[in-house]
Design a protein around this motif. Structure first.
Motif, short mmCIF file in Angstrom:
data_model
loop_
_atom_site.label_atom_id
_atom_site.label_comp_id
_atom_site.label_asym_id
_atom_site.label_seq_id
_atom_site.Cartn_x
_atom_site.Cartn_y
_atom_site.Cartn_z
N LEU A 1 -4.47 -30.27 6.57
CA LEU A 1 -3.74 -29.01 6.81
C LEU A 1 -2.87 -28.66 5.61
O LEU A 1 -2.79 -27.49 5.20
CB LEU A 1 -2.88 -29.13 8.07
CG LEU A 1 -3.65 -29.01 9.37
CD1 LEU A 1 -2.72 -29.22 10.56
CD2 LEU A 1 -4.33 -27.65 9.48
N LEU A 2 -2.23 -29.69 5.02
CA LEU A 2 -1.38 -29.44 3.85
C LEU A 2 -2.19 -28.81 2.73
O LEU A 2 -1.75 -27.86 2.07
CB LEU A 2 -0.74 -30.74 3.37
CG LEU A 2 0.58 -31.11 4.06
CD1 LEU A 2 1.08 -32.45 3.53
CD2 LEU A 2 1.62 -30.02 3.86
N ILE A 3 -3.41 -29.36 2.54
CA ILE A 3 -4.25 -28.82 1.46
C ILE A 3 -4.60 -27.37 1.74
O ILE A 3 -4.47 -26.50 0.88
CB ILE A 3 -5.54 -29.68 1.33
CG1 ILE A 3 -5.17 -31.07 0.78
CG2 ILE A 3 -6.54 -28.99 0.40
CD1 ILE A 3 -6.32 -32.06 0.81
N ILE A 4 -4.99 -27.09 2.99
CA ILE A 4 -5.37 -25.71 3.32
C ILE A 4 -4.19 -24.76 3.13
O ILE A 4 -4.30 -23.70 2.51
CB ILE A 4 -5.88 -25.64 4.78
CG1 ILE A 4 -7.18 -26.43 4.92
CG2 ILE A 4 -6.10 -24.19 5.22
CD1 ILE A 4 -7.69 -26.55 6.33
N ILE A 5 -3.02 -25.18 3.65
CA ILE A 5 -1.85 -24.30 3.58
C ILE A 5 -1.48 -24.02 2.12
O ILE A 5 -1.22 -22.89 1.72
CB ILE A 5 -0.66 -24.93 4.34
CG1 ILE A 5 -0.94 -24.91 5.84
CG2 ILE A 5 0.64 -24.18 4.05
CD1 ILE A 5 0.01 -25.73 6.67
N SER A 6 -1.50 -25.09 1.31
CA SER A 6 -1.10 -24.88 -0.08
C SER A 6 -2.10 -23.98 -0.80
O SER A 6 -1.72 -23.14 -1.62
CB SER A 6 -0.93 -26.21 -0.81
OG SER A 6 -2.13 -26.94 -0.70
N GLN A 7 -3.40 -24.11 -0.45
CA GLN A 7 -4.41 -23.23 -1.03
C GLN A 7 -4.11 -21.76 -0.69
O GLN A 7 -4.13 -20.90 -1.57
CB GLN A 7 -5.81 -23.59 -0.51
CG GLN A 7 -6.41 -24.82 -1.14
CD GLN A 7 -6.86 -24.56 -2.57
OE1 GLN A 7 -7.42 -23.52 -2.84
NE2 GLN A 7 -6.57 -25.50 -3.46
N LEU B 1 -2.18 -16.45 -2.17
CA LEU B 1 -1.30 -15.32 -1.89
C LEU B 1 -0.40 -15.04 -3.09
O LEU B 1 -0.23 -13.89 -3.52
CB LEU B 1 -0.46 -15.64 -0.66
CG LEU B 1 0.30 -14.49 0.00
CD1 LEU B 1 -0.68 -13.50 0.61
CD2 LEU B 1 1.27 -15.02 1.05
N PHE B 2 0.15 -16.10 -3.65
CA PHE B 2 1.06 -15.97 -4.78
C PHE B 2 0.36 -15.32 -5.97
O PHE B 2 0.85 -14.38 -6.58
CB PHE B 2 1.60 -17.37 -5.14
CG PHE B 2 2.49 -17.37 -6.35
CD1 PHE B 2 3.79 -16.86 -6.28
CD2 PHE B 2 2.04 -17.88 -7.57
CE1 PHE B 2 4.60 -16.86 -7.39
CE2 PHE B 2 2.85 -17.89 -8.68
CZ PHE B 2 4.14 -17.37 -8.59
N ARG B 3 -0.86 -15.84 -6.26
CA ARG B 3 -1.61 -15.30 -7.40
C ARG B 3 -1.96 -13.84 -7.19
O ARG B 3 -1.93 -13.01 -8.11
CB ARG B 3 -2.90 -16.11 -7.61
CG ARG B 3 -2.62 -17.35 -8.41
CD ARG B 3 -3.86 -17.99 -8.93
NE ARG B 3 -5.07 -17.20 -8.75
CZ ARG B 3 -6.28 -17.65 -9.04
NH1 ARG B 3 -6.42 -18.87 -9.48
NH2 ARG B 3 -7.34 -16.90 -8.86
#
Lengths: 408, 248
Positions: free
Chosen positions: A40-46, A51-53
């Motif tokens: 989940l952490l990996i998905i969320i950070s992706q 979004l940021f980019r």
């Protein structure tokens, strides 16, 4: 194990654990929990990184930036922009004065509004001249509005008692005055409602809907509880009929079928028709919510008031209605938030409200060159605007609720 | 009006009331003199609450006649209004208005029904709150007070209309035991002050001490009425004896 009661604790024990311990207990308690957490952490950070980019790097923002007027005002003529600006300035002043007089909730609203205006002022000031379609007067207007709000707070802080009634009168007059100013004086300077759009139209529809459906809904709720069968069955019929159909059908009826029934000379403005449809729709739901509130009151309240000799009108206005409205305040606010967003359905009958403006922007031909189009950016901004308003409404309502709960 | 002497402030003649099929009041007749304190007791469901609620038209009677201070209780809204101005009522559940402060609760009726000025009604309200011993709570909301305090506010609220008659509908039944006394004390002071009182209550100590008359009701009928002394020491009816043996 015997409990030591000779030394009473001063307060209930409070569990205190560190961040690491919390993580271990909640996210990494065993191997499969850990696995899920990591995935989940990996998905969320992706997602966040994407979004940021997108926010930083997208070219599409230019479409929003160059269509600010369309989003805010629709096709309202640029030479007449001073009219809505004047209204916003007046509202800001009134808000500031109210904040100074009543403090509390109005004050935080006034401060918040002036703060946002100030922030937008800086944004518009900082925008490079080549990219911005905003004339310098917009920057001045934003700063001016913020200053008016602040000035209102300061003035009312000192002249509290003198300004109370003028400010109430000002709020009551603001709505008709705003309509008059927006519409112009007639003749060449008339700005037809077909040109009103964007946030302006959304606010017009929802403010009208809320302000008009509130008394209508209360009357329907009281009517439904009436002992007179004609009134009662009329209200029941109205409520059940309106609640039985979707808002879209009402809007269609108002915009397409009503003109067929009316003589050709009688032409009702499209925006007025939309307001009527929204009001009638909202009133039916409001009536049921208010009735629920009235129903929830113990019978003793009415009996005590009767025993004191109050007449039925006084009992309703002084005893039952105030309590019922308090009881259903959260529901009413929820309904008004829904109404605010539901006004976006007027796109279907050809009005260009906030959502309509978004559609108009991403279909503009000049953005065809941008890969993927500009609809993401446009809808993102428009959704943001909706959110700011609804969030303010729900926060304000929650504060009012907690104020009303004092002493209960 | 039929043979009413000037002393009688409440006259009920053959009052009958039904709730659907159930007859709640059966041929109830009673006369209450000015300044008299009458305690009405009886088992639950005996119709005692229903009876005193017919006196200010919280319940409608279907047969018989009721006169209050010379005014007949009819369906005419003007008569009902006139009678309600003469009659104050205190309820089991207090029924204070929770959205108004104690002071606003007490001033509401004087302001809107008697059309007194704010200043006048507030002065009177503070005097009454002082009399029932809760003047320092005037600006609080009912929810912030104890049950006993709320009931005393309710008494002050009823008195603010300057009624000639006070109806009490089990005023202490919803109170915690330690709060019963403070309410009864206020009621005793009132009773000695000369106001006409009709109290539905099970507080037999109160009845013994201040009542001029005790009325015992059962199955919607007045079974027995007498002075407290005779009522408690020498009840005539079997049902009265049974009731007294159960509650004393």
């Amino acid at each position: 194990m015997a409990t030591d009661i000779s030394q009473p604790r001063t307060r209930a024990p409070r569990p205190s654990i560190g961040v690491v311990e919390w993580l271990r207990q909640n996210l990494f308690s065993n191997w499969w929990n850990s696995l899920i957490s990591i995935v989940l952490l990996i998905i969320i950070s992706q997602v966040l990184w994407g979004l940021f980019r997108w926010i930083i790097g997208s070219e599409g923002w230019i479409a929003v930036a160059s269509n600010v007027r369309l989003i805010l005002l629709g096709r309202y003529p640029s030479a007449e922009v001073w009219r809505p600006q004047l209204i916003v300035a007046m509202a800001s002043l009134l808000l500031g004065l109210s904040g100074g007089i009543w403090r509390g909730i109005p004050l935080s609203l006034a401060a918040g509004f002036s703060g946002i205006m100030l922030l937008l002022g800086f944004v518009s000031f900082a925008m490079p001249a080549s990219e911005t379609p905003l004339p310098i007067s917009t920057t001045l207007f934003l700063f001016g509005t913020a200053a008016l709000g602040a000035a209102g707070i300061a003035a009312a802080w000192r002249l509290r008692d003198m300004l109370r009634w003028p400010v109430v009168a000002g709020w009551l007059l603001l709505y008709p005055v705003a309509i008059l100013i927006l519409h112009g004086s007639g003749g060449d300077t008339t700005i037809g409602t077909n040109l009103w759009g964007g946030l302006l139209l959304t606010l017009l529809l929802s403010v009208s809907g809320i302000v008009l459906s509130f008394p209508l809904g209360i009357l329907l709720a009281l009517g439904r509880r009436s002992k007179l069968p004609v009134i009662k069955w009329f209200c029941v019929g109205y409520i059940e009929l309106i609640r039985g159909v979707p808002l879209v059908t009402l809007l269609f009826m108002a915009s397409l079928m009503l003109p067929l029934f009316l003589p050709a000379e009688v032409r009702i403005d499209a925006v007025v028709r939309a307001i009527v449809a929204v009001t009638l729709f909202s009133a039916a739901y409001l009536a049921e919510n208010v009735r629920g509130g009235l129903q929830s009151l113990p019978r003793g309240q009415t009996e005590a008031a009767q025993a004191l000799g109050l007449n039925p009108v006084q009992i309703t206005l002084l005893i039952t209605l105030p309590q019922a409205l308090r009881a259903v305040l959260p529901v009413l606010v929820g309904q008004f938030i829904a109404l605010f967003k539901d006004t976006s359905l007027v796109v279907i009958i050809g009005l260009t409200d906030l959502l309509g403006a978004a559609q108009a922007i991403y279909t503009q031909p000049q953005w065809l060159g941008i890969p993927g189009g500009v609809w993401r950016e446009t809808f993102f901004v428009v959704a943001g605007i909706y959110w700011v308003f609804t969030f303010t409404m729900s926060r304000t309502a929650r504060k009012i609720e907690s104020n009303l709960n004092v002493g209960r | 009006m039929s043979n009413q002497t000037t002393d009688d402030i409440i006259v009920c003649e053959g009052v009958n009331k039904w709730f659907g099929e159930f007859q709640a009041l059966k041929d109830v007749s009673i006369r209450v003199k000015k300044g008299e304190v009458v305690v009405i007791c009886g088992p639950s469901g005996s119709g005692k609450s229903t009876f005193i609620r017919t006196i200010n038209r919280l319940e409608e009677h279907q047969e018989g006649r009721i006169f209050v201070d010379g005014i007949e209780m009819t369906n005419d809204i003007r008569n009902i209004d006139m009678i309600r101005r003469e009659v104050g009522m205190v309820f089991q559940q207090f029924n204070l208005f929770p959205h108004l402060t104690v002071l606003q609760n007490v001033t509401l009726a004087p302001l809107w029904v008697r059309k007194k000025t704010r200043k006048e009604s507030e002065a009177k309200a503070m005097e009454l709150l002082n009399r029932v011993g809760i003047v320092e709570q005037a600006l609080k909301y009912p929810g912030q007070l104890s049950g006993g305090q709320q009931q005393r506010v309710a008494i002050a609220r009823a008195l603010a209309m300057e009624p000639r008659i006070m109806l009490f509908d089990e005023p202490t039944s919803a109170l915690d035991p330690e709060m019963v006394k403070e309410v009864l004390d206020v009621m005793k002071t009132l009773a000695r002050g000369g106001i006409t009182m009709l109290c539905v209550t099970h507080e037999m100590g109160f009845a013994r001490e201040v009542a001029d008359r005790v009325v015992f009701m059962d199955h919607g009928m007045i079974v027995e009425e007498n002075t407290p002394d005779t009522f408690f020491t020498n009840p005539r009816h079997e049902r009265t004896k049974l009731f007294l043996s159960q509650i004393l």
